[in-house]
Design an enzyme around this catalytic site. Structure first.
Site, PDB file in Angstrom:
ATOM      1  N   CYS A 211      -4.396  -0.337   4.163  1.00 30.16           N
ATOM      2  CA  CYS A 211      -4.984  -1.384   4.998  1.00 30.16           C
ATOM      3  C   CYS A 211      -5.048  -0.945   6.462  1.00 30.16           C
ATOM      4  O   CYS A 211      -5.905  -0.155   6.831  1.00 30.16           O
ATOM      5  CB  CYS A 211      -4.214  -2.696   4.817  1.00 30.16           C
TER       6      CYS A 211
ATOM      7  N   HIS B  58      -4.478  -3.281  -0.713  1.00 33.87           N
ATOM      8  CA  HIS B  58      -3.037  -3.068  -0.852  1.00 33.87           C
ATOM      9  C   HIS B  58      -2.716  -2.737  -2.308  1.00 33.87           C
ATOM     10  O   HIS B  58      -2.503  -3.644  -3.121  1.00 33.87           O
ATOM     11  CB  HIS B  58      -2.265  -4.330  -0.436  1.00 33.87           C
TER      12      HIS B  58
ATOM     13  N   GLU C 239      -0.048  -1.722  -3.560  1.00 39.08           N
ATOM     14  CA  GLU C 239       1.308  -2.166  -3.919  1.00 39.08           C
ATOM     15  C   GLU C 239       1.332  -3.610  -4.389  1.00 39.08           C
ATOM     16  O   GLU C 239       2.294  -4.043  -5.037  1.00 39.08           O
ATOM     17  CB  GLU C 239       2.268  -1.980  -2.726  1.00 39.08           C
TER      18      GLU C 239
END
Length: 258
Positions: free
Chosen positions: A124, A229, A231
């Site tokens: 990001c 993102h 994750e």
């Protein structure tokens, strides 16, 4: 026994924390738990690399290069906007001023990793910062500067806000997802790459409006970055599997293990 990989995480910085947190007139440096646990699930150790500011730590005693020597790879996490000053512009609005202090530290950290050939993965803001470090620029606000773009952020949906991406053919990213038909990712950003930095390849774009979603640096250095993102994709089967991205990065880190 071979030691675990040591992955550095650049810090988020909170310059003026609310008084109720108990840190009046102090600065907080922190990491977001999900990104740390995402890396740790593969057995790697995660270390936050605190920023070094003039007037605080003697540069002759602790240097950014010292930190980089001790890690096998760097993840640049999300957070506050990149300051327009960092790419030669004036903030169009006060709320888009970003974090110039963090920019300067992360740009130094980025180049030190490139010099020492330590793999870098940007997430990001990390993608935006890498692009700026390579001489590129950003849309300060997508809605304002790219009015034909789809919505890339929703304050209510947050990480549940999603859109499809197109992965460029013959790219390294395409090779990681050659058996994947649906490329759906989260979208939590109001800024994006405007002018691509030098020595960069675009590896993915937003399917609907062409906003750049993934880049990779040319040459021998392993530098890759994503606007979404990865994750946050764990446990969401409809989203692009974040495993191949992480495994590719950690594989590069193993080759450069100190």
């Amino acid at each position: 026994m071979t030691r675990p990989l040591r992955i550095g995480l650049s810090p988020r910085i909170l310059h003026h924390p609310p008084a109720e947190l108990g840190f009046r007139n102090k600065t907080l440096q922190y990491l977001e738990q999900t990104v740390a646990h995402w890396i740790m699930r593969r057995g790697a150790l995660v270390f936050m690399l605190p920023a070094i500011e003039s007037g605080g730590v003697e540069r002759s005693s602790v240097r950014v290069s010292d930190y980089v020597k001790e890690i096998d790879g760097l993840v640049m996490q999300g957070g506050a906007d990149v300051s327009p000053i960092s790419y030669g512009e004036i903030p169009a609005r006060p709320e888009w001023s970003g974090d110039r202090v963090r920019d300067l530290y992360e740009i130094e950290l980025f180049w030190e990793c490139v010099v020492q050939r330590k793999p870098i993965l940007g997430i990001c803001r990390g993608l935006q910062l890498i692009n700026v470090a390579l001489g590129g620029s950003l849309y300060q606000d997508i809605v304002t500067e790219h009015p034909n773009a789809i919505s890339h952020v929703d304050p209510v949906l947050y990480d549940q806000h999603r859109h499809a991406i197109h992965i460029e053919e013959n790219s390294r990213l395409a090779g990681l997802y050659k058996d994947t038909e649906t490329h759906l990712v989260n979208s939590i950003h109001h800024q994006a790459i405007k002018r691509l930095g030098r020595d960069s390849l675009v590896e993915a774009v937003s399917d609907s409006d062409g906003i750049i979603e993934a880049i990779r640096m040319r040459g021998e250095s392993y530098v890759v970055a994503f606007q979404w993102h990865p994750e946050f994709h764990a446990g969401a089967s409809e989203l692009l599997d974040s495993g191949p991205i992480l495994d590719d990065f950690l594989g590069a880190a193993k080759k450069q293990r100190v």
